[in-house]
Write a protein that holds these residues in place. Structure first.
Motif, PDB file in Angstrom:
ATOM      1  N   UNK A  57      -5.048  20.795   7.932  1.00 58.27           N
ATOM      2  CA  UNK A  57      -6.132  20.637   8.904  1.00 58.27           C
ATOM      3  C   UNK A  57      -6.915  19.356   8.621  1.00 58.27           C
ATOM      4  N   UNK A  58      -6.990  18.977   7.349  1.00 58.65           N
ATOM      5  CA  UNK A  58      -7.794  17.805   6.964  1.00 58.65           C
ATOM      6  C   UNK A  58      -6.960  16.712   6.301  1.00 58.65           C
ATOM      7  N   UNK A  59      -5.813  17.053   5.743  1.00 57.36           N
ATOM      8  CA  UNK A  59      -4.972  16.051   5.076  1.00 57.36           C
ATOM      9  C   UNK A  59      -4.092  15.390   6.134  1.00 57.36           C
ATOM     10  N   UNK A  60      -4.565  14.249   6.621  1.00 59.67           N
ATOM     11  CA  UNK A  60      -3.860  13.632   7.750  1.00 59.67           C
ATOM     12  C   UNK A  60      -3.675  12.128   7.565  1.00 59.67           C
ATOM     13  N   UNK A  61      -3.861  11.627   6.345  1.00 60.47           N
ATOM     14  CA  UNK A  61      -3.677  10.201   6.098  1.00 60.47           C
ATOM     15  C   UNK A  61      -2.523   9.991   5.131  1.00 60.47           C
ATOM     16  N   UNK A  62      -2.045   8.757   5.061  1.00 57.99           N
ATOM     17  CA  UNK A  62      -0.894   8.459   4.224  1.00 57.99           C
ATOM     18  C   UNK A  62       0.380   8.461   5.039  1.00 57.99           C
ATOM     19  N   UNK A  63       1.453   7.893   4.498  1.00 58.89           N
ATOM     20  CA  UNK A  63       2.675   7.697   5.289  1.00 58.89           C
ATOM     21  C   UNK A  63       3.351   8.987   5.734  1.00 58.89           C
ATOM     22  N   UNK A  64       3.169  10.066   5.000  1.00 57.00           N
ATOM     23  CA  UNK A  64       3.797  11.332   5.397  1.00 57.00           C
ATOM     24  C   UNK A  64       2.883  12.162   6.273  1.00 57.00           C
ATOM     25  N   UNK A  65       1.643  12.320   5.868  1.00 51.19           N
ATOM     26  CA  UNK A  65       0.760  13.264   6.561  1.00 51.19           C
ATOM     27  C   UNK A  65       0.216  12.715   7.877  1.00 51.19           C
ATOM     28  N   UNK A  66       0.264  11.411   8.070  1.00 50.93           N
ATOM     29  CA  UNK A  66      -0.182  10.842   9.345  1.00 50.93           C
ATOM     30  C   UNK A  66       0.911  10.888  10.411  1.00 50.93           C
ATOM     31  N   UNK A 105      14.864  14.270  -0.402  1.00 54.63           N
ATOM     32  CA  UNK A 105      14.163  14.070   0.873  1.00 54.63           C
ATOM     33  C   UNK A 105      12.866  13.296   0.717  1.00 54.63           C
ATOM     34  N   UNK A 106      12.410  13.089  -0.547  1.00 53.39           N
ATOM     35  CA  UNK A 106      11.113  12.441  -0.768  1.00 53.39           C
ATOM     36  C   UNK A 106      11.211  11.140  -1.556  1.00 53.39           C
ATOM     37  N   UNK A 107      12.400  10.664  -1.853  1.00 51.00           N
ATOM     38  CA  UNK A 107      12.526   9.461  -2.681  1.00 51.00           C
ATOM     39  C   UNK A 107      11.813   8.260  -2.061  1.00 51.00           C
ATOM     40  N   UNK A 108      11.718   8.219  -0.756  1.00 53.08           N
ATOM     41  CA  UNK A 108      11.073   7.095  -0.077  1.00 53.08           C
ATOM     42  C   UNK A 108       9.579   7.008  -0.386  1.00 53.08           C
ATOM     43  N   UNK A 109       8.993   8.097  -0.922  1.00 54.19           N
ATOM     44  CA  UNK A 109       7.567   8.073  -1.259  1.00 54.19           C
ATOM     45  C   UNK A 109       7.278   7.297  -2.536  1.00 54.19           C
ATOM     46  N   UNK A 110       8.313   6.923  -3.290  1.00 51.22           N
ATOM     47  CA  UNK A 110       8.093   6.266  -4.582  1.00 51.22           C
ATOM     48  C   UNK A 110       7.216   5.018  -4.452  1.00 51.22           C
ATOM     49  N   UNK A 111       7.427   4.241  -3.415  1.00 56.58           N
ATOM     50  CA  UNK A 111       6.670   2.990  -3.266  1.00 56.58           C
ATOM     51  C   UNK A 111       5.219   3.221  -2.871  1.00 56.58           C
ATOM     52  N   UNK A 112       4.864   4.457  -2.504  1.00 51.13           N
ATOM     53  CA  UNK A 112       3.491   4.767  -2.098  1.00 51.13           C
ATOM     54  C   UNK A 112       2.712   5.523  -3.177  1.00 51.13           C
ATOM     55  N   UNK A 113       3.390   5.890  -4.272  1.00 50.50           N
ATOM     56  CA  UNK A 113       2.765   6.761  -5.269  1.00 50.50           C
ATOM     57  C   UNK A 113       1.525   6.115  -5.896  1.00 50.50           C
ATOM     58  N   UNK A 114       1.624   4.863  -6.307  1.00 48.26           N
ATOM     59  CA  UNK A 114       0.514   4.215  -7.019  1.00 48.26           C
ATOM     60  C   UNK A 114      -0.706   4.039  -6.133  1.00 48.26           C
ATOM     61  N   UNK A 115      -0.515   3.837  -4.848  1.00 48.65           N
ATOM     62  CA  UNK A 115      -1.648   3.572  -3.949  1.00 48.65           C
ATOM     63  C   UNK A 115      -2.158   4.828  -3.253  1.00 48.65           C
ATOM     64  N   UNK A 116      -1.504   5.947  -3.462  1.00 45.75           N
ATOM     65  CA  UNK A 116      -1.940   7.187  -2.814  1.00 45.75           C
ATOM     66  C   UNK A 116      -3.240   7.686  -3.440  1.00 45.75           C
ATOM     67  N   UNK A 171      -3.108   6.735 -12.826  1.00 42.29           N
ATOM     68  CA  UNK A 171      -2.047   7.212 -11.941  1.00 42.29           C
ATOM     69  C   UNK A 171      -1.108   8.107 -12.757  1.00 42.29           C
ATOM     70  N   UNK A 172      -1.012   9.382 -12.410  1.00 42.26           N
ATOM     71  CA  UNK A 172      -0.133  10.279 -13.176  1.00 42.26           C
ATOM     72  C   UNK A 172       1.319   9.893 -12.993  1.00 42.26           C
ATOM     73  N   UNK A 173       2.175  10.334 -13.924  1.00 41.50           N
ATOM     74  CA  UNK A 173       3.607  10.021 -13.789  1.00 41.50           C
ATOM     75  C   UNK A 173       4.165  10.535 -12.468  1.00 41.50           C
ATOM     76  N   UNK A 174       5.051   9.764 -11.900  1.00 38.29           N
ATOM     77  CA  UNK A 174       5.659  10.129 -10.629  1.00 38.29           C
ATOM     78  C   UNK A 174       6.744  11.177 -10.859  1.00 38.29           C
ATOM     79  N   UNK A 175       6.864  12.151  -9.959  1.00 37.42           N
ATOM     80  CA  UNK A 175       7.930  13.149 -10.118  1.00 37.42           C
ATOM     81  C   UNK A 175       9.318  12.524  -9.992  1.00 37.42           C
ATOM     82  N   UNK A 176      10.307  13.229 -10.498  1.00 36.20           N
ATOM     83  CA  UNK A 176      11.694  12.900 -10.189  1.00 36.20           C
ATOM     84  C   UNK A 176      11.966  13.524  -8.819  1.00 36.20           C
ATOM     85  N   UNK A 177      11.906  12.712  -7.788  1.00 37.23           N
ATOM     86  CA  UNK A 177      11.808  13.195  -6.427  1.00 37.23           C
ATOM     87  C   UNK A 177      13.022  13.995  -5.967  1.00 37.23           C
ATOM     88  N   UNK A 178      12.729  15.012  -5.151  1.00 34.84           N
ATOM     89  CA  UNK A 178      13.765  15.640  -4.338  1.00 34.84           C
ATOM     90  C   UNK A 178      14.329  14.563  -3.412  1.00 34.84           C
TER      91      UNK A 178
END
Length: 374
Positions: free
Chosen positions: A169-178, A107-118, A98-105
């Motif tokens: 068109x194809x990226x439609x899974x995960x908490x943001x893209x779905x 608007x995206x801090x809520x994605x932190x808990x999903x980074x490892x499982x993405x 799992x690559x290092x997580x960004x220092x989130x903008x």
């Protein structure tokens, strides 16, 4: 393949044996039959039906082999229910890095808990969106494909996003893209529908859509539906167009046959992707038009110039990435004179420019492209 409890307990016991004997879980391990029996006899409820126990073990080993967890060696015992003298416990896949997580903008801090499982693709997309947001992006609302090109064509890699404008068109899974509503709000994007037919030519084959936009004598053909929408919505009041058509890629060559004298078209202009297929389409359609006594298909000069100015080259698809100098020059010759040298080099470099770089934002905020519709 879903395993029953007995087989799950058996494979867990075999892995415990391997660990106790210093075997790495990431390498295959040979386990003698006597040790397999020892592990099997510790499995709870291994034989609730009180069947012949070697047959029960044989069935469990067959199930584990079918699931791709073990291999049974060829040499087997001579008994009536023959068992392998050894079992090869197959290596487990190492956990993904799992690559290092960004220092989130913000608007995206809520994605932190999903980074490892993405998935790797989701993480690449999250990171590109994060970089786009931090860049001070212009949040003028534009169609989603144009926004995708802006984000992934600028802040993503070609390896991760080979056709950046089509990413969603194809990226439609995960908490943001779905969640399309949430995604559109974050990206300040919207999803224009494919062209609505307000008037059609009497097509024998309904494979191109023509929208009546005025009483003029020019047919303007646009390769992709998003740019079709953006252009129709941005037309100046004094344009010369009669129709704007969605070319639907290569079908334009066939659908051009639908044009009749009664439509009063004296000019056909075209705007599409700048790549080998994007140039072959109007060239072939123009040849068909001339055979039918129709006007030739001409490039929209200003829009192609803007595309070369605004667009960022991206590697073309493998089937289009390699052309000879002669072919590149021949294709680019169709372009307006100011665009030919750059177009030739683009093809020789194996690159492309998606027409969505000329976005709704540009068409709404600029007027220097109006010459193409007058």
């Amino acid at each position: 393949m879903a395993l029953q409890r007995r087989e799950n307990d058996l494979i867990a016991g075999l892995r415990e044996w391997a660990a106790a004997h210093g075997r790495s879980r990431y390498k295959a391990a040979l386990i003698p039959l006597d040790d397999v029996w020892e592990v099997f006899r510790r499995v709870p409820n291994r034989n609730v039906d009180e069947a012949f126990e070697p047959a029960v073990l044989a069935g469990a080993l067959d199930t584990l082999e079918a699931a791709g967890l073990i291999e049974q060696v060829q040499r087997r015992t001579p008994e009536k229910v023959s068992l392998p003298v050894k079992v090869r416990l197959l290596a487990q896949a190492p956990p993904p890095v799992v690559p290092p997580m960004p220092m989130w903008h913000p608007a995206l801090t809520w994605l932190a808990s999903y980074w490892a499982t993405a998935t790797a693709k989701q993480r690449s997309a999250y990171a590109a969106i994060d970089r786009w947001l931090k860049s001070g992006a212009d949040l003028f609302r534009i169609p989603l494909r144009e926004r995708a090109l802006e984000i992934f064509g600028t802040f993503g890699s070609a390896a991760d996003f080979p056709m950046p404008e089509k990413t969603f068109d194809t990226l439609a899974s995960g908490p943001l893209f779905s969640d399309s509503a949430r995604l559109d709000e974050l990206l300040q994007a919207f999803r224009p529908p494919p062209p609505l037919i307000t008037e059609t030519f009497p097509l024998e084959e309904s494979d191109s859509h023509y929208c009546r936009v005025g009483a003029g004598d020019v047919l303007f053909v646009v390769e992709n539906s998003t740019t079709w929408w953006s252009l129709v919505e941005s037309l100046p009041a004094d344009h010369r167009l009669g129709y704007v058509a969605w070319g639907l890629g290569g079908t334009f060559r066939a659908s051009i046959r639908a044009i009749k004298a009664k439509h009063g078209i004296t000019q056909i202009r075209y705007f599409g992707d700048l790549d080998t297929s994007g140039l072959r389409i109007p060239l072939r359609a123009s040849a068909t038009a001339l055979d039918l006594g129709l006007p030739p298909v001409q490039p929209a000069q200003r829009l192609y110039q803007v595309l070369q100015s605004l667009g960022q080259p991206h590697p073309a698809a493998p089937k289009e990435a390699s052309v000879s100098a002669a072919t590149a020059g021949e294709l680019a010759q169709w372009l307006p004179a100011p665009c030919r040298t750059g177009g030739t080099q683009l093809l020789l470099d194996g690159n492309r420019l998606a027409q969505e770089w000329v976005s709704y934002r540009y068409l709404q905020q600029s007027s220097d492209w109006y010459d193409d519709v007058r």
